[in-house]
Design a protein around this motif. Sequence first.
Motif, short mmCIF file in Angstrom:
data_model
loop_
_atom_site.label_atom_id
_atom_site.label_comp_id
_atom_site.label_asym_id
_atom_site.label_seq_id
_atom_site.Cartn_x
_atom_site.Cartn_y
_atom_site.Cartn_z
N GLU A 268 0.83 -1.21 0.00
CA GLU A 268 0.00 0.00 0.00
C GLU A 268 0.87 1.26 0.00
OE1 GLU A 268 -3.34 2.14 2.86
OE2 GLU A 268 -3.02 -0.02 2.99
N ARG A 269 1.94 1.23 0.77
CA ARG A 269 2.84 2.40 0.85
C ARG A 269 4.01 2.28 -0.12
NH1 ARG A 269 4.67 2.44 6.79
NH2 ARG A 269 5.74 4.34 6.11
N ARG A 270 4.11 1.16 -0.83
CA ARG A 270 5.16 0.90 -1.81
C ARG A 270 6.55 0.94 -1.16
NH1 ARG A 270 2.68 5.04 -3.53
NH2 ARG A 270 4.57 6.28 -3.94
N THR A 271 6.68 0.38 0.04
CA THR A 271 7.96 0.35 0.73
C THR A 271 8.45 -1.08 0.88
OG1 THR A 271 6.94 0.24 2.93
CG2 THR A 271 7.43 2.44 2.04
N VAL A 272 9.76 -1.22 0.87
CA VAL A 272 10.42 -2.50 1.09
C VAL A 272 11.55 -2.26 2.09
CG1 VAL A 272 11.57 -4.48 0.05
CG2 VAL A 272 9.93 -3.15 -1.30
N ALA A 273 11.65 -3.10 3.11
CA ALA A 273 12.70 -2.94 4.11
C ALA A 273 13.32 -4.28 4.44
CB ALA A 273 12.12 -2.30 5.38
N ALA A 274 14.60 -4.25 4.80
CA ALA A 274 15.31 -5.46 5.19
C ALA A 274 16.41 -5.11 6.17
CB ALA A 274 15.89 -6.16 3.97
N VAL A 275 16.73 -6.06 7.03
CA VAL A 275 17.78 -5.87 8.03
C VAL A 275 19.11 -6.34 7.44
CG1 VAL A 275 18.57 -6.56 10.31
CG2 VAL A 275 16.15 -6.21 9.90
N THR A 276 20.16 -5.61 7.76
CA THR A 276 21.49 -6.03 7.33
C THR A 276 22.50 -5.84 8.45
OG1 THR A 276 23.28 -5.66 5.74
CG2 THR A 276 21.98 -3.74 6.37
N THR A 277 23.42 -6.76 8.58
CA THR A 277 24.54 -6.64 9.51
C THR A 277 25.85 -6.51 8.76
OG1 THR A 277 24.68 -9.06 9.65
CG2 THR A 277 23.36 -7.94 11.33
N ASP A 278 25.76 -6.28 7.43
CA ASP A 278 26.94 -6.18 6.58
C ASP A 278 27.46 -4.75 6.58
OD1 ASP A 278 28.92 -6.29 4.71
OD2 ASP A 278 27.63 -6.85 3.03
N PRO A 279 28.63 -4.49 7.20
CA PRO A 279 29.15 -3.11 7.22
C PRO A 279 29.57 -2.62 5.84
CG PRO A 279 30.77 -4.64 8.11
CD PRO A 279 29.52 -5.44 7.89
N ALA A 280 29.72 -3.54 4.88
CA ALA A 280 30.14 -3.14 3.53
C ALA A 280 28.99 -2.57 2.71
CB ALA A 280 30.74 -4.34 2.79
N LEU A 281 27.75 -2.77 3.20
CA LEU A 281 26.61 -2.22 2.47
C LEU A 281 26.47 -0.74 2.79
CD1 LEU A 281 24.18 -2.54 0.62
CD2 LEU A 281 22.83 -3.23 2.60
N THR A 282 26.64 0.10 1.77
CA THR A 282 26.51 1.54 1.93
C THR A 282 25.32 2.03 1.12
OG1 THR A 282 27.95 2.00 0.04
CG2 THR A 282 29.00 1.78 2.22
N LEU A 283 24.88 3.23 1.43
CA LEU A 283 23.74 3.80 0.71
C LEU A 283 24.06 3.99 -0.78
CD1 LEU A 283 20.86 4.83 0.84
CD2 LEU A 283 21.76 7.07 1.52
N PRO A 284 25.25 4.52 -1.16
CA PRO A 284 25.54 4.64 -2.60
C PRO A 284 25.49 3.30 -3.33
CG PRO A 284 27.05 6.01 -1.34
CD PRO A 284 26.29 5.18 -0.34
N ARG A 285 25.98 2.24 -2.68
CA ARG A 285 25.93 0.92 -3.32
C ARG A 285 24.49 0.47 -3.50
NH1 ARG A 285 27.83 -4.79 -0.62
NH2 ARG A 285 27.25 -6.14 -2.39
N LEU A 286 23.65 0.69 -2.48
CA LEU A 286 22.25 0.30 -2.57
C LEU A 286 21.57 1.03 -3.72
CD1 LEU A 286 19.62 -0.98 -1.51
CD2 LEU A 286 19.47 0.90 0.15
N VAL A 287 21.82 2.34 -3.84
CA VAL A 287 21.20 3.12 -4.91
C VAL A 287 21.67 2.65 -6.27
CG1 VAL A 287 21.01 5.44 -5.90
CG2 VAL A 287 20.82 5.13 -3.42
N ARG A 288 22.96 2.35 -6.42
CA ARG A 288 23.49 1.87 -7.70
C ARG A 288 22.84 0.55 -8.11
NH1 ARG A 288 28.55 3.59 -5.58
NH2 ARG A 288 29.05 1.42 -5.03
N GLU A 289 22.67 -0.35 -7.15
CA GLU A 289 22.08 -1.66 -7.46
C GLU A 289 20.61 -1.50 -7.86
OE1 GLU A 289 23.43 -4.63 -7.60
OE2 GLU A 289 25.43 -4.16 -6.84
N LEU A 290 19.89 -0.63 -7.19
CA LEU A 290 18.49 -0.38 -7.56
C LEU A 290 18.39 0.21 -8.96
CD1 LEU A 290 17.27 1.11 -4.16
CD2 LEU A 290 16.45 -1.04 -5.15
N ASP A 291 19.30 1.15 -9.26
CA ASP A 291 19.31 1.78 -10.58
C ASP A 291 19.64 0.77 -11.66
OD1 ASP A 291 19.20 4.26 -12.21
OD2 ASP A 291 21.31 3.77 -12.58
N ALA A 292 20.58 -0.13 -11.38
CA ALA A 292 20.97 -1.14 -12.36
C ALA A 292 19.82 -2.08 -12.70
CB ALA A 292 22.16 -1.93 -11.85
N GLU A 293 18.92 -2.29 -11.74
CA GLU A 293 17.77 -3.16 -11.97
C GLU A 293 16.56 -2.39 -12.50
OE1 GLU A 293 17.67 -6.43 -11.78
OE2 GLU A 293 19.80 -6.49 -11.20
N GLY A 294 16.74 -1.09 -12.71
CA GLY A 294 15.65 -0.28 -13.26
C GLY A 294 14.51 -0.04 -12.30
#
Length: 336
Positions: A268-294
């Motif tokens: 309904e709110r079009r949100t997706v959330a997940a927990v991570t304990t990986d310190p290597a996951l950064t916001l720029p990397r997350l945005v790049r991966e989302l962009d790569a998948e369109g």
Amino acid sequence: MPTPAVLTEGLHKRFGPVHALRGLDLDVPEGTVCGLLGPNGAGKTTAVRILATLTAPDSGTARVTGHDVVRNPAAVRRSIGVTGQYASVDADLTGAENLRLFARLNGMRSAAARSRTSELLGRFGLEEAADRPVRTCSGGMRRRLDLAASLLTRPAVLFLDEPTTGLDPQSRGRIWDTVRELARAGTTVLLTTQYLEEADQLADRIVLVDHGTTSVRGTPAELKARIGSYAEVVVAEEAAGEAAEAGVLAAAAVLDRLTGSVPVLDHERRTVAAVTTDPALTLPRLVRELDAEGVPVVDASLRPPSLDEVFLRLTGAQPQQSRQCPRTEGTGEIAA
């Protein structure tokens, strides 16, 4: 290490077929605020009633300021104050009459009772309630009167059982300020609450109770660190129906791959959330991966969890109007 003001070991209590406490262990150091949290029916109020000598345990031990609640209940009562879930003040008496009555019942002389009543009415901003019948006072004023009554004897330990339930933000803030002042002055506070923000704001340590036993304990920061960080994506509503659904599922697939945990979807709110304990996951990397998948994204964030989210994770509950996105068995891929 500070001396425990409240200590329980292996506390059990049954009410007929209901096993309210199943070996509860508590250790609350002097001069601290302990938040006792748990889902409804977890045993929080039963624990408070035992510590306040209102209910006897079936087995186990409980001590308050070094006194056993079963063997020396009178000494326990002299050292505590209690504010329960429901106001105990008399609706037909004025605010001042209520406080003077409680003071006299606690053995204070008349002059001392009047002086302490005046002091507490001013401290809690209750001058308006002094000469009014309590039945004409607001719910917030009644709760503040109830808390004032529990402080008449300057207790070493204060039990607050959901003290701000149903209060407006201003009244809740006044009680929060009072709890902070008491803790700074050395009073030990055991607080049960349904407001996770309240525990986050006030508690030095948190004990999570589930099914009548101690589940998790630690500072708010320690509990949040156990969960990790939250990656959250808000998907743009570029199309309706199946296209919008596809965008949410595509974002879930990215989070599933990057975090290794099962995403939670709110369509309904079009949100997706997940927990991570990986310190290597950064916001720029997350945005790049989302962009790569369109994936059309309105917002993306990587943040520490709130105490509400910690509570939901550690008790196994799920937020309302959300569901976990299942993996396809054996593939690790997101299933529609």
